[in-house]
Scaffold this motif. Sequence first.
Motif, PDB file in Angstrom:
ATOM      1  N   PHE A   1       0.833  -1.192   0.000  1.00 44.89           N
ATOM      2  CA  PHE A   1       0.000   0.000   0.000  1.00 44.89           C
ATOM      3  C   PHE A   1       0.874   1.251   0.000  1.00 44.89           C
ATOM      4  O   PHE A   1       0.620   2.198  -0.750  1.00 44.89           O
ATOM      5  N   LEU A   2       1.902   1.231   0.838  1.00 43.91           N
ATOM      6  CA  LEU A   2       2.796   2.391   0.916  1.00 43.91           C
ATOM      7  C   LEU A   2       3.549   2.584  -0.401  1.00 43.91           C
ATOM      8  O   LEU A   2       3.820   3.702  -0.830  1.00 43.91           O
ATOM      9  N   PHE A   3       3.855   1.451  -1.057  1.00 47.31           N
ATOM     10  CA  PHE A   3       4.558   1.546  -2.351  1.00 47.31           C
ATOM     11  C   PHE A   3       3.645   2.190  -3.418  1.00 47.31           C
ATOM     12  O   PHE A   3       4.065   3.091  -4.146  1.00 47.31           O
ATOM     13  N   GLU A   4       2.422   1.708  -3.464  1.00 48.60           N
ATOM     14  CA  GLU A   4       1.535   2.222  -4.497  1.00 48.60           C
ATOM     15  C   GLU A   4       1.104   3.656  -4.239  1.00 48.60           C
ATOM     16  O   GLU A   4       0.893   4.416  -5.171  1.00 48.60           O
ATOM     17  N   LYS A   5       1.004   4.013  -2.907  1.00 48.85           N
ATOM     18  CA  LYS A   5       0.531   5.373  -2.630  1.00 48.85           C
ATOM     19  C   LYS A   5       1.679   6.388  -2.573  1.00 48.85           C
ATOM     20  O   LYS A   5       1.543   7.506  -3.066  1.00 48.85           O
ATOM     21  N   TYR A   6       2.818   5.975  -1.975  1.00 42.71           N
ATOM     22  CA  TYR A   6       3.905   6.949  -1.798  1.00 42.71           C
ATOM     23  C   TYR A   6       5.155   6.558  -2.556  1.00 42.71           C
ATOM     24  O   TYR A   6       6.200   7.165  -2.391  1.00 42.71           O
ATOM     25  N   SER A   7       5.072   5.484  -3.359  1.00 42.46           N
ATOM     26  CA  SER A   7       6.205   4.985  -4.147  1.00 42.46           C
ATOM     27  C   SER A   7       7.393   4.646  -3.263  1.00 42.46           C
ATOM     28  O   SER A   7       8.562   4.920  -3.601  1.00 42.46           O
ATOM     29  N   ILE A   8       7.126   4.062  -2.094  1.00 44.74           N
ATOM     30  CA  ILE A   8       8.211   3.643  -1.200  1.00 44.74           C
ATOM     31  C   ILE A   8       8.523   2.194  -1.543  1.00 44.74           C
ATOM     32  O   ILE A   8       7.641   1.317  -1.448  1.00 44.74           O
ATOM     33  N   PRO A   9       9.747   1.917  -1.953  1.00 44.38           N
ATOM     34  CA  PRO A   9      10.086   0.545  -2.364  1.00 44.38           C
ATOM     35  C   PRO A   9       9.779  -0.461  -1.264  1.00 44.38           C
ATOM     36  O   PRO A   9      10.034  -0.198  -0.086  1.00 44.38           O
ATOM     37  N   ILE A  10       9.297  -1.627  -1.708  1.00 46.73           N
ATOM     38  CA  ILE A  10       8.883  -2.672  -0.756  1.00 46.73           C
ATOM     39  C   ILE A  10      10.095  -3.255  -0.031  1.00 46.73           C
ATOM     40  O   ILE A  10      10.031  -3.603   1.130  1.00 46.73           O
ATOM     41  N   GLY A  11      11.244  -3.278  -0.747  1.00 48.74           N
ATOM     42  CA  GLY A  11      12.428  -3.949  -0.197  1.00 48.74           C
ATOM     43  C   GLY A  11      13.151  -3.166   0.891  1.00 48.74           C
ATOM     44  O   GLY A  11      14.095  -3.679   1.517  1.00 48.74           O
ATOM     45  N   LEU A  12      12.729  -1.921   1.148  1.00 49.71           N
ATOM     46  CA  LEU A  12      13.444  -1.123   2.164  1.00 49.71           C
ATOM     47  C   LEU A  12      13.181  -1.673   3.570  1.00 49.71           C
ATOM     48  O   LEU A  12      12.149  -2.319   3.807  1.00 49.71           O
ATOM     49  N   SER A  13      14.114  -1.357   4.481  1.00 50.61           N
ATOM     50  CA  SER A  13      13.895  -1.772   5.886  1.00 50.61           C
ATOM     51  C   SER A  13      12.813  -0.886   6.508  1.00 50.61           C
ATOM     52  O   SER A  13      12.443   0.157   5.929  1.00 50.61           O
ATOM     53  N   THR A  14      12.326  -1.292   7.659  1.00 48.87           N
ATOM     54  CA  THR A  14      11.233  -0.544   8.309  1.00 48.87           C
ATOM     55  C   THR A  14      11.679   0.874   8.631  1.00 48.87           C
ATOM     56  O   THR A  14      10.917   1.839   8.424  1.00 48.87           O
TER      57      THR A  14
END
Lengths: 591, 236
Positions: free
Chosen positions: A512-525
């Motif tokens: 959800f964060l990737f699609e809404k804010y383009s935050i890569p899924i592979g990043l650490s928390t």
Amino acid sequence: MKHSYIWCLMILLFVPWLLGGISVKASVNKYTITSAERLEYTIEVSSESSFSMSEPSPPSIPNFSFVNMRSSSSSSTSIVGFKRTQRISRSFVYYFMPKSEGKSKIPAQKIEIANKVYSTPEFEITVVKAVGGWQSQPSPAIDPFAAFNDPNLPWSANRIQGKTVLVARLPQHTVYRGQPLIVSYYLITDQMVRSFKLEDERDFPGYGKSIYEQPNSLEYEVVNYEGKRFQSALIKKMVLLPNEVGKLQVPRLQGTARIYEFGYLSQTLSSQEEYFEVLPLPVSNVPEGFGGAVGSFELSESINAKQINLGEAITLSLRIAGKGNFNQFANPSLESAAAQISNPLAVDRINAGIEGSRILQYTIVPSNKGVFRMPGLKFSWFDPASRSYHSYQSPQTEITVNSANVISYFSGLLEGSSPKTLRPMLSRPSYPQYRSYLHRTWYWLIVALLGLAIVISVWQAIDKKRRRSDPALYLRNKAARNLKRWLRESNEAAKRGSRDFYALAERSLARFLFEKYSIPIGLSTADKLQKLSEAGINPDLLQRCAAFFERCAKARFSPDEIQAIQISEDMLTLNQLVMSFVADPGKGEEK
Amino acid sequence: MKRGILLIIGLLLIGGLGANALQQMLELEENGVRNADLYYNIGVGYWQTGQSGMANLYFLRSLNLNSAHKPAKENLDYVIALSQDKDLYPQRPFLLRIFYASYDFMNLNRMAVLSLILFALTGLCLHWLLHYDPLKERGLPTLVFVIVLLLFLSSVGFLGSKAYRQQHNNRAVLISARVDLRAGASMGAARIAVLHEAAILRVEKREKLWCLVHSPDGKRGWLKNEDVAWVINPAR
């Protein structure tokens, strides 16, 4: 009522004008006659001006025999009160003799004068028995032509002089079987024969016949007959086609000549007996396929095309011209295993079946493409002039047959609707049941697939257009759509009380964060939280998000059993968190 | 005894082989076989037996199933050219003849395939148009799409028309030697025209004993049902 009187008056006034002053009257000498008396039927035509008319034919009276007739004409002129009046009249008197006693009716006669038809009244005649012993006249009833000797008639038999005969003439007296022979019948006379009525034609066995020529009127020419000068007129020419050998007799004609000799009289004539010899055809050197043709012929042939497409037809025309027994021989046949060939269509231009030309048209449809060799046509006949058989053999012809194409369907368009022969039956091993493509499943399956493809294409185009016009809104909507799906997976895991809920929840939130804010899924928390912070997310929301990630990590790797109620609570937390993110547009989205 | 039985069997076989081909084909038709070549061959068979009306009827039935059946068309033209009523048929102008020839060439199956191809082409053109670069001028794809769409709609129209006419063919053939076309449905009605065997008629209405028809030259009148045979038998 008044109108009807006026009409009657008009008609009465105009009738003489309409008739042109011509009056036609008929009368009889007696209404009651004895069987020994003669009936005189008179037609009188009169007019104030000259007129022309043909002689009326004698009426047909039942129980009476026609004997003879006479005609006369007269004219008179009178001057009354400086007015000159002329009257021209013609009368025709017909003589009849009764055959037996009884009543007979003379029918009304139609007389045509100057394109108008006039009618005479009917008469009823009664014939009674002759009084015994009273014979004032001879009785010609037995022989109507005995009237020649009737002294009461206005002419006398001893005044008739001359000779009239009917003769048959043959160009040759020996022919071959099947060879046409033309017989000519002439009327030869030194009298004034005005007309000749052909009444009977007696045939004899051994031949067929047809009319060659029959004039409508007597056309005289001067001939020398039995050493004297006579007039000769052709009566009839006929063709005899002998089908038996031996001595055959030509047909005998019989008719009545009307001779003018101070009045008209009739004379019956018969042609004399005439014979001819028929020879058999030679039995030696008879060519193969001889179909019985006898005569003198010339043959030629033509083909309408030498190159065609498969499925098209070619027409071979064989022309047989000359003089012979056209109606007695068989047409040559044409056969080939490599083509469908129709029976020939015969186009005749033949006079009396013996002279002229016959064109035989064969329609040929080759079965295969390639070179089609036209089968040979052979025609044989016997020529009486040379007394030998002749044969015609058609030359070898090759036809190029190309593959069929769409254009070949239209090849006959310019020819119009006048095909020369009927096309033959098609050779088919079986006749499958007809079903149109519209009644087949595969057709509608293809239609459905194509329709589906079009729908997908349209949907993609609409989707593409939305993304292009407002990418942020598009992404948000897409995330919201996907979130429902991901949350559904997490929700199901929560309902089951499965530990998998935490992995699914963590992944759903990351997507959800990737699609809404383009935050890569592979990043650490930590990096994700950093990116969220950079995106301008509310710190409180950021803290809750960090706590949820931490809770998930702990739950996933905790060795202890997790209570189902705890999972439900965490599910609720995830929902609230997502709702908060949806409600918080962030810094990037505000742009 | 054995020889006698063998002789009878032999005779039956020979009789069977020599049976009338027309009769066999008519039996096939009676059994429900619908095939353009079968109808054509029956028509030729009838012509060979001197029944020009029935010949025309079966050529028309063949053309009803397959309007591109060239032999049937040619034989129909041939029979018409020999009929006594040949002068009643209208002479079409050349361009109209080309149109009808093309229309007949596209029989129902060919038209169905053409419609399918045009449907696919229309879909492709639509796809091209919808996914065309928005920054470019859309004139060409729009024009191509409109042309293909019109062609597709026309072909669907013709296909529907052909399918309907195949199911509801209203043509009939006169099978009596000589018949009076009458102004009303009774023998006492005035005579409009005289028609002869093999005349092709268009049926407007059918009643119990009479039918209202149009002659080849457009005259409208009544004929007895027994004098007429329908391309599509209403009894079936």
